[in-house]
Enzyme design. Structure first.
Site, short mmCIF file in Angstrom:
data_model
loop_
_atom_site.label_atom_id
_atom_site.label_comp_id
_atom_site.label_asym_id
_atom_site.label_seq_id
_atom_site.Cartn_x
_atom_site.Cartn_y
_atom_site.Cartn_z
N MET A 1 64.85 15.02 26.70
CA MET A 1 65.96 15.59 26.37
C MET A 1 66.02 17.06 26.84
O MET A 1 65.91 18.19 26.03
CB MET A 1 66.01 15.65 24.78
CG MET A 1 65.99 14.26 24.30
SD MET A 1 67.16 13.11 24.96
CE MET A 1 68.40 13.54 23.80
N GLY B 1 60.15 6.73 23.04
CA GLY B 1 59.43 6.28 24.31
C GLY B 1 59.50 4.73 24.23
O GLY B 1 58.55 3.80 25.04
N SER B 2 60.59 4.02 23.78
CA SER B 2 60.67 2.75 23.94
C SER B 2 61.20 2.32 25.45
O SER B 2 60.64 1.24 25.89
CB SER B 2 61.74 2.31 23.01
OG SER B 2 62.87 2.56 23.48
N ASN B 3 61.79 3.25 26.04
CA ASN B 3 62.09 3.11 27.62
C ASN B 3 60.66 3.09 28.52
O ASN B 3 60.53 2.08 29.18
CB ASN B 3 63.02 3.89 28.02
CG ASN B 3 64.42 3.39 27.82
OD1 ASN B 3 64.77 2.53 28.43
ND2 ASN B 3 65.09 4.08 26.80
N HIS C 1 71.15 6.98 30.89
CA HIS C 1 71.91 7.52 29.92
C HIS C 1 72.55 6.53 29.14
O HIS C 1 73.00 5.75 29.82
CB HIS C 1 73.00 8.40 30.69
CG HIS C 1 74.01 9.15 29.67
ND1 HIS C 1 73.44 10.31 28.80
CD2 HIS C 1 75.06 8.82 29.44
CE1 HIS C 1 74.52 10.51 27.93
NE2 HIS C 1 75.62 9.65 28.26
C1 GRF Z 1 67.56 6.29 25.11
O1 GRF Z 1 68.56 5.81 24.38
C2 GRF Z 1 68.06 7.06 26.34
O2 GRF Z 1 68.93 6.39 26.98
C3 GRF Z 1 68.53 8.40 25.96
O3 GRF Z 1 67.39 8.64 24.74
C4 GRF Z 1 67.01 7.34 24.28
C5 GRF Z 1 65.50 7.29 24.58
O4 GRF Z 1 64.82 6.26 23.79
N1 GRF Z 1 68.35 9.42 26.94
P1 GRF Z 1 63.47 6.15 23.88
O5 GRF Z 1 62.81 7.37 23.67
O6 GRF Z 1 63.11 5.68 25.41
O7 GRF Z 1 63.11 4.99 22.84
#
Ligand code: GRF
Length: 234
Positions: free
Chosen positions: A94, A13-15, A113
Protein backbone atom coordinates in the site's frame (compact mmCIF):
# COMPACT_ATOMS: atom_id res chain seq x y z
CA UNK A 1 16.65 -21.02 -14.24
CA UNK A 2 13.69 -19.97 -12.07
CA UNK A 3 12.55 -16.35 -12.27
CA UNK A 4 14.01 -14.46 -9.27
CA UNK A 5 11.32 -12.36 -7.59
CA UNK A 6 10.92 -9.98 -4.69
CA UNK A 7 7.45 -9.65 -3.17
CA UNK A 8 6.36 -6.43 -1.46
CA UNK A 9 3.58 -6.65 1.12
CA UNK A 10 1.86 -4.40 3.66
CA UNK A 11 -0.73 -6.71 5.15
CA UNK A 12 -2.13 -10.20 5.30
CA UNK A 13 -0.14 -11.50 2.35
CA UNK A 14 -2.70 -13.94 1.01
CA UNK A 15 -1.51 -13.13 -2.52
CA UNK A 16 2.05 -13.87 -1.37
CA UNK A 17 0.74 -17.19 -0.07
CA UNK A 18 -0.84 -18.00 -3.44
CA UNK A 19 2.53 -17.41 -5.12
CA UNK A 20 4.34 -19.58 -2.55
CA UNK A 21 1.76 -22.34 -3.01
CA UNK A 22 2.04 -22.35 -6.80
CA UNK A 23 5.83 -22.47 -6.57
CA UNK A 24 5.64 -25.36 -4.10
CA UNK A 25 3.17 -27.15 -6.38
CA UNK A 26 5.70 -26.86 -9.21
CA UNK A 27 3.46 -24.88 -11.57
CA UNK A 28 5.11 -21.49 -11.07
CA UNK A 29 8.75 -21.43 -12.08
CA UNK A 30 9.93 -18.65 -9.77
CA UNK A 31 12.01 -18.25 -6.65
CA UNK A 32 11.11 -15.70 -3.99
CA UNK A 33 14.46 -14.19 -3.03
CA UNK A 34 13.02 -11.63 -0.62
CA UNK A 35 9.77 -10.49 0.97
CA UNK A 36 9.70 -6.82 1.99
CA UNK A 37 7.07 -5.33 4.27
CA UNK A 38 6.71 -1.63 4.97
CA UNK A 39 4.50 -2.38 7.98
CA UNK A 40 5.63 -3.89 11.27
CA UNK A 41 3.51 -6.90 12.17
CA UNK A 42 2.27 -7.57 8.62
CA UNK A 43 1.08 -11.17 8.53
CA UNK A 44 2.83 -11.58 5.18
CA UNK A 45 6.12 -11.67 7.10
CA UNK A 46 4.87 -14.63 9.16
CA UNK A 47 4.13 -16.44 5.91
CA UNK A 48 7.67 -15.78 4.67
CA UNK A 49 9.13 -17.07 7.94
CA UNK A 50 7.01 -20.19 7.83
CA UNK A 51 8.34 -21.05 4.39
CA UNK A 52 11.96 -20.13 5.12
CA UNK A 53 11.92 -17.16 2.73
CA UNK A 54 14.28 -14.23 3.46
CA UNK A 55 12.41 -11.11 4.55
CA UNK A 56 13.02 -7.50 5.54
CA UNK A 57 10.79 -5.05 7.38
CA UNK A 58 11.58 -1.56 6.10
CA UNK A 59 9.43 1.14 7.67
CA UNK A 60 8.92 4.05 5.32
CA UNK A 61 8.46 6.29 8.35
CA UNK A 62 12.17 5.78 9.13
CA UNK A 63 13.27 7.54 5.93
CA UNK A 64 13.46 11.27 5.17
CA UNK A 65 11.82 10.97 1.72
CA UNK A 66 9.97 8.58 -0.58
CA UNK A 67 13.09 8.41 -2.73
CA UNK A 68 15.33 7.45 0.22
CA UNK A 69 12.92 4.67 1.19
CA UNK A 70 12.72 3.42 -2.39
CA UNK A 71 16.52 3.38 -2.71
CA UNK A 72 16.73 1.27 0.45
CA UNK A 73 14.23 -1.19 -1.04
CA UNK A 74 16.17 -1.31 -4.31
CA UNK A 75 19.41 -2.05 -2.44
CA UNK A 76 17.79 -4.77 -0.31
CA UNK A 77 16.20 -6.43 -3.34
CA UNK A 78 19.43 -6.34 -5.35
CA UNK A 79 21.44 -7.73 -2.39
CA UNK A 80 18.93 -10.57 -2.08
CA UNK A 81 19.73 -11.64 -5.64
CA UNK A 82 17.01 -10.11 -7.81
CA UNK A 83 19.00 -8.79 -10.76
CA UNK A 84 17.77 -7.43 -14.12
CA UNK A 85 16.43 -10.86 -15.04
CA UNK A 86 14.06 -10.79 -12.06
CA UNK A 87 10.86 -8.96 -11.20
CA UNK A 88 9.24 -7.17 -8.27
CA UNK A 89 5.71 -8.20 -7.32
CA UNK A 90 3.57 -5.73 -5.38
CA UNK A 91 1.16 -7.98 -3.49
CA UNK A 92 -1.03 -5.72 -1.39
CA UNK A 93 1.77 -3.19 -1.02
CA UNK A 94 0.00 0.00 0.00
CA UNK A 95 2.52 2.55 -1.10
CA UNK A 96 3.27 4.47 -4.28
CA UNK A 97 6.78 3.95 -5.62
CA UNK A 98 8.88 6.71 -7.18
CA UNK A 99 11.02 6.79 -10.36
CA UNK A 100 13.96 5.78 -8.14
CA UNK A 101 12.33 2.38 -7.73
CA UNK A 102 10.81 2.05 -11.20
CA UNK A 103 14.07 3.10 -12.88
CA UNK A 104 15.92 0.30 -11.11
CA UNK A 105 13.44 -2.32 -12.35
CA UNK A 106 12.21 -0.95 -15.67
CA UNK A 107 9.07 -2.77 -16.85
CA UNK A 108 9.84 -5.39 -14.19
CA UNK A 109 7.38 -4.33 -11.47
CA UNK A 110 3.84 -5.72 -11.39
CA UNK A 111 0.88 -5.02 -9.14
CA UNK A 112 -2.54 -6.50 -8.46
CA UNK A 113 -5.57 -4.26 -8.03
CA UNK A 114 -8.98 -5.45 -6.78
CA UNK A 115 -11.09 -3.80 -9.51
CA UNK A 116 -11.32 -3.77 -13.29
CA UNK A 117 -8.96 -0.92 -14.14
CA UNK A 118 -9.20 1.82 -15.21
CA UNK A 119 -12.34 1.83 -13.06
CA UNK A 120 -11.98 2.24 -9.31
CA UNK A 121 -8.28 2.83 -8.91
CA UNK A 122 -7.14 3.66 -5.39
CA UNK A 123 -7.19 1.99 -2.02
CA UNK A 124 -10.90 1.09 -1.87
CA UNK A 125 -11.43 -0.62 -5.22
CA UNK A 126 -13.95 -3.19 -4.00
CA UNK A 127 -16.07 -0.77 -1.95
CA UNK A 128 -15.96 1.96 -4.60
CA UNK A 129 -17.24 -0.50 -7.23
CA UNK A 130 -19.95 -1.84 -4.91
CA UNK A 131 -21.08 1.66 -3.89
CA UNK A 132 -21.24 2.74 -7.53
CA UNK A 133 -23.60 -0.14 -8.21
CA UNK A 134 -21.66 -1.90 -10.98
CA UNK A 135 -22.91 -5.34 -12.02
CA UNK A 136 -19.45 -6.71 -12.73
CA UNK A 137 -16.16 -5.97 -11.01
CA UNK A 138 -12.98 -8.00 -10.62
CA UNK A 139 -9.24 -7.67 -10.46
CA UNK A 140 -6.37 -6.54 -12.67
CA UNK A 141 -2.70 -7.48 -12.81
CA UNK A 142 -0.65 -4.76 -14.48
CA UNK A 143 2.85 -3.48 -14.98
CA UNK A 144 3.54 -0.55 -12.67
CA UNK A 145 4.27 2.89 -14.07
CA UNK A 146 4.52 6.29 -12.41
CA UNK A 147 0.75 6.76 -12.07
CA UNK A 148 -1.20 4.83 -9.46
CA UNK A 149 -3.00 1.70 -10.73
CA UNK A 150 -2.30 2.72 -14.30
CA UNK A 151 0.34 0.67 -16.16
CA UNK A 152 -0.16 -1.84 -19.02
CA UNK A 153 -2.71 -4.55 -18.20
CA UNK A 154 -1.55 -8.18 -18.18
CA UNK A 155 -4.69 -10.05 -17.10
CA UNK A 156 -8.11 -9.27 -15.67
CA UNK A 157 -10.77 -11.46 -14.10
CA UNK A 158 -14.41 -10.56 -13.57
CA UNK A 159 -16.90 -11.38 -10.84
CA UNK A 160 -20.62 -10.59 -10.67
CA UNK A 161 -21.93 -8.01 -8.19
CA UNK A 162 -25.44 -8.25 -6.77
CA UNK A 163 -27.59 -5.32 -5.71
CA UNK A 164 -27.07 -4.61 -2.03
CA UNK A 165 -23.64 -6.22 -1.80
CA UNK A 166 -20.98 -4.02 -0.27
CA UNK A 167 -17.21 -3.99 -0.54
CA UNK A 168 -16.86 -6.51 2.31
CA UNK A 169 -18.93 -9.02 0.38
CA UNK A 170 -17.15 -8.39 -2.91
CA UNK A 171 -13.60 -8.43 -1.52
CA UNK A 172 -13.30 -12.18 -0.78
CA UNK A 173 -15.02 -13.05 -4.08
CA UNK A 174 -12.44 -10.98 -5.95
CA UNK A 175 -9.56 -12.21 -3.79
CA UNK A 176 -10.20 -15.82 -4.81
CA UNK A 177 -9.54 -14.83 -8.41
CA UNK A 178 -6.54 -12.69 -7.45
CA UNK A 179 -4.96 -15.85 -6.09
CA UNK A 180 -5.27 -17.46 -9.52
CA UNK A 181 -4.46 -14.67 -11.96
CA UNK A 182 -1.44 -13.24 -10.11
CA UNK A 183 0.65 -16.46 -10.15
CA UNK A 184 -0.43 -16.97 -13.78
CA UNK A 185 0.87 -13.52 -14.76
CA UNK A 186 4.18 -14.23 -13.04
CA UNK A 187 4.49 -17.55 -14.85
CA UNK A 188 3.98 -15.80 -18.21
CA UNK A 189 6.87 -13.49 -17.32
CA UNK A 190 8.96 -16.50 -16.22
CA UNK A 191 8.30 -17.99 -19.66
CA UNK A 192 9.23 -14.66 -21.29
CA UNK A 193 5.87 -14.58 -23.07
CA UNK A 194 4.77 -11.00 -22.47
CA UNK A 195 5.58 -8.14 -24.78
CA UNK A 196 4.58 -4.54 -24.09
CA UNK A 197 3.69 -2.55 -27.22
CA UNK A 198 2.67 1.02 -26.38
CA UNK A 199 0.48 0.15 -23.42
CA UNK A 200 -0.78 -3.12 -24.86
CA UNK A 201 0.56 -6.33 -23.39
CA UNK A 202 0.73 -9.14 -25.89
CA UNK A 203 0.68 -12.72 -24.65
CA UNK A 204 2.71 -14.90 -26.96
CA UNK A 205 2.49 -18.62 -27.63
CA UNK A 206 5.43 -20.34 -29.30
CA UNK A 207 6.84 -16.96 -30.34
CA UNK A 208 3.58 -15.72 -31.91
CA UNK A 209 0.86 -13.45 -30.47
CA UNK A 210 -2.05 -15.48 -29.12
CA UNK A 211 -4.39 -13.63 -31.48
CA UNK A 212 -2.65 -15.31 -34.41
CA UNK A 213 -3.17 -18.77 -32.99
CA UNK A 214 -5.80 -20.88 -34.73
CA UNK A 215 -9.04 -20.41 -32.78
CA UNK A 216 -11.82 -22.85 -32.12
CA UNK A 217 -15.34 -21.54 -32.63
CA UNK A 218 -16.18 -20.80 -29.02
CA UNK A 219 -19.67 -19.87 -27.85
CA UNK A 220 -19.63 -16.42 -26.18
CA UNK A 221 -21.06 -17.85 -22.94
CA UNK A 222 -17.83 -19.78 -22.40
CA UNK A 223 -15.64 -16.69 -22.37
CA UNK A 224 -17.86 -13.74 -21.51
CA UNK A 225 -19.23 -12.94 -18.10
CA UNK A 226 -22.61 -11.25 -18.55
CA UNK A 227 -24.29 -10.34 -15.28
CA UNK A 228 -27.19 -10.58 -14.57
CA UNK A 229 -27.23 -13.58 -16.93
CA UNK A 230 -28.91 -13.28 -20.33
CA UNK A 231 -32.31 -14.91 -20.51
CA UNK A 232 -33.63 -17.36 -23.06
CA UNK A 233 -33.62 -16.03 -26.62
CA UNK A 234 -30.83 -13.39 -26.15
C1 GRF B 1 -5.68 -7.44 -2.33
O1 GRF B 1 -7.07 -7.32 -2.51
C2 GRF B 1 -4.94 -6.66 -3.36
O2 GRF B 1 -5.57 -6.64 -4.60
C3 GRF B 1 -4.95 -5.29 -2.75
O3 GRF B 1 -4.74 -5.50 -1.39
C4 GRF B 1 -5.22 -6.79 -1.03
C5 GRF B 1 -4.06 -7.49 -0.42
O4 GRF B 1 -4.40 -8.72 0.11
N1 GRF B 1 -3.97 -4.45 -3.39
P1 GRF B 1 -3.29 -9.71 0.65
O5 GRF B 1 -2.37 -8.91 1.56
O6 GRF B 1 -2.56 -10.29 -0.52
O7 GRF B 1 -4.06 -10.75 1.44
Amino acid sequence: MSLPIAVLVSGSGSNLQSIIDRIEQGVLDAEIKLVVSNKAGAYGIERAKRHGIPYRVLLHTDYPSREAFDQEMVDAIREAGVDETGIVVMAGFMRIVTPVFLGAFENRVINIHPALLPSFAGVNGQADAADYGVKISGCTVHFVDEEMDHGPVIIQAAVPCQAGEDGDVLAPRILKLEHRVFPQAIQWIAENRLEIKDRHVELRVAGRPCAEQPKADIHPSTYALVWPPLEKGF
